[in-house]
Write a protein that holds these residues in place. Structure first.
Motif, short mmCIF file in Angstrom:
data_model
loop_
_atom_site.label_atom_id
_atom_site.label_comp_id
_atom_site.label_asym_id
_atom_site.label_seq_id
_atom_site.Cartn_x
_atom_site.Cartn_y
_atom_site.Cartn_z
N ALA A 70 20.06 9.94 -21.20
CA ALA A 70 19.52 10.47 -19.95
C ALA A 70 18.82 11.80 -20.17
N LEU A 71 19.41 12.66 -20.99
CA LEU A 71 18.78 13.94 -21.29
C LEU A 71 17.45 13.73 -22.00
N LYS A 72 17.41 12.76 -22.91
CA LYS A 72 16.15 12.46 -23.61
C LYS A 72 15.09 12.00 -22.62
N LEU A 73 15.49 11.15 -21.68
CA LEU A 73 14.55 10.68 -20.66
C LEU A 73 14.05 11.85 -19.81
N LEU A 74 14.95 12.74 -19.41
CA LEU A 74 14.56 13.89 -18.60
C LEU A 74 13.65 14.84 -19.37
N LEU A 75 13.90 15.01 -20.65
CA LEU A 75 13.04 15.87 -21.46
C LEU A 75 11.63 15.29 -21.57
N VAL A 76 11.53 13.96 -21.70
CA VAL A 76 10.20 13.33 -21.74
C VAL A 76 9.50 13.53 -20.40
N SER A 77 10.24 13.37 -19.30
CA SER A 77 9.67 13.56 -17.97
C SER A 77 9.19 15.00 -17.78
N PHE A 78 10.02 15.97 -18.16
CA PHE A 78 9.63 17.37 -18.04
C PHE A 78 8.47 17.71 -18.97
N ASP A 79 8.46 17.12 -20.16
CA ASP A 79 7.38 17.39 -21.11
C ASP A 79 6.03 17.00 -20.50
N SER A 80 5.98 15.87 -19.82
CA SER A 80 4.74 15.44 -19.18
C SER A 80 4.32 16.44 -18.10
N THR A 81 5.30 16.97 -17.38
CA THR A 81 5.00 17.94 -16.32
C THR A 81 4.57 19.27 -16.91
N LEU A 82 5.24 19.71 -17.97
CA LEU A 82 4.89 20.99 -18.60
C LEU A 82 3.45 20.99 -19.10
#
Length: 240
Positions: free
Chosen positions: A167-179
């Motif tokens: 889940a953390l990996k998924l959230l990091l990918v999601s945030f990376d796209s936003t960043l």
């Protein structure tokens, strides 16, 4: 995010009042009474509003029970969400009456999640008006702030049976796209993984922008997207 094993929270730390006034502030607050309750609040919107809400909730949690309602004495997560919503509405009303009256100038949105002994974990999205909705099977995660860039990734890849690490990996990918798409969102990223019925604050951490794992995930995700694009069927141009 709601998982079969518990709740996962992640927030960025960037606030801005224009490109020349960017600061770092923690947007996640955790209250804990081990063995009895754990509550997590995340915020987006006007910084003065969110800080005032957190400060009021924190101060009231330390007062005698007969003086004011307290998050640490709320009998249920629903009642806790009501208290947070009332406090948010109170703060926004006070700021509007005491200062400028521009619509939305003091608005903020909150996510409240956690567990109180005797009840299951629950997750709420609280609006500036003080009303709220609850996460469930059809809507298992909430986002506030800048959501449009990272949401498609969560919609496609979310699974309730994800482990905390996944889940953390998924959230990091999601945030990376936003960043990469919006300067108003920035690292470091705070996270908290809550295990159902543990009633303790355990898996808490921060991911800095230069974190090796985060950088590897960002790079490999970008490469994977390029490789996936190459494998898609060709598009044929109309020659008419």
């Amino acid at each position: 995010m709601m998982l079969s094993s518990g709740l996962v929270f992640m927030s960025d730390t960037r606030t801005n009042a224009g490109l020349d006034n960017i600061s770092t502030f923690k947007k996640m607050t955790i209250w804990e009474e081990p063995g009895e309750r754990v509550l997590t609040l995340m915020s987006a919107g006007n910084l003065a509003t969110t800080q005032a809400v957190v400060s009021l909730l924190d101060e009231r949690s330390k007062l005698p029970e007969d003086r004011t309602p307290s998050l640490m004495k709320a009998p249920s997560m629903f009642q806790a969400a009501c208290m947070v919503g009332d406090t948010l509405r109170e703060v926004i009303k006070g700021l509007r009456e005491g200062g400028q009256r521009a619509d939305g100038a003091f608005d903020a949105t909150l996510i409240l999640g956690g567990q109180i002994a005797g009840s299951p974990p629950r997750l709420f999205l609280i609006y500036p008006q003080g009303n709220f909705i609850e996460a469930g099977d059809d809507t298992p995660f909430f986002q506030i702030g800048e959501i449009k860039y990272g949401r498609p990734i969560l919609v496609r890849a979310y699974d309730p049976d994800l482990s905390f690490a996944e889940a953390l990996k998924l959230l990091l990918v999601s945030f990376d796209s936003t960043l990469k798409a919006n300067l108003s969102v920035g690292a470091p990223l705070d996270y908290f993984c809550y295990t159902t019925d543990s009633l303790e604050k355990k898996h808490v951490g921060r991911v800095e922008v230069d974190n090796a794992e985060f950088q590897a995930i960002s790079t490999q995700w970008g490469n994977a997207l390029k490789q996936a694009l190459d494998t898609l069927p060709d598009v044929h141009l109309n020659t008419n």
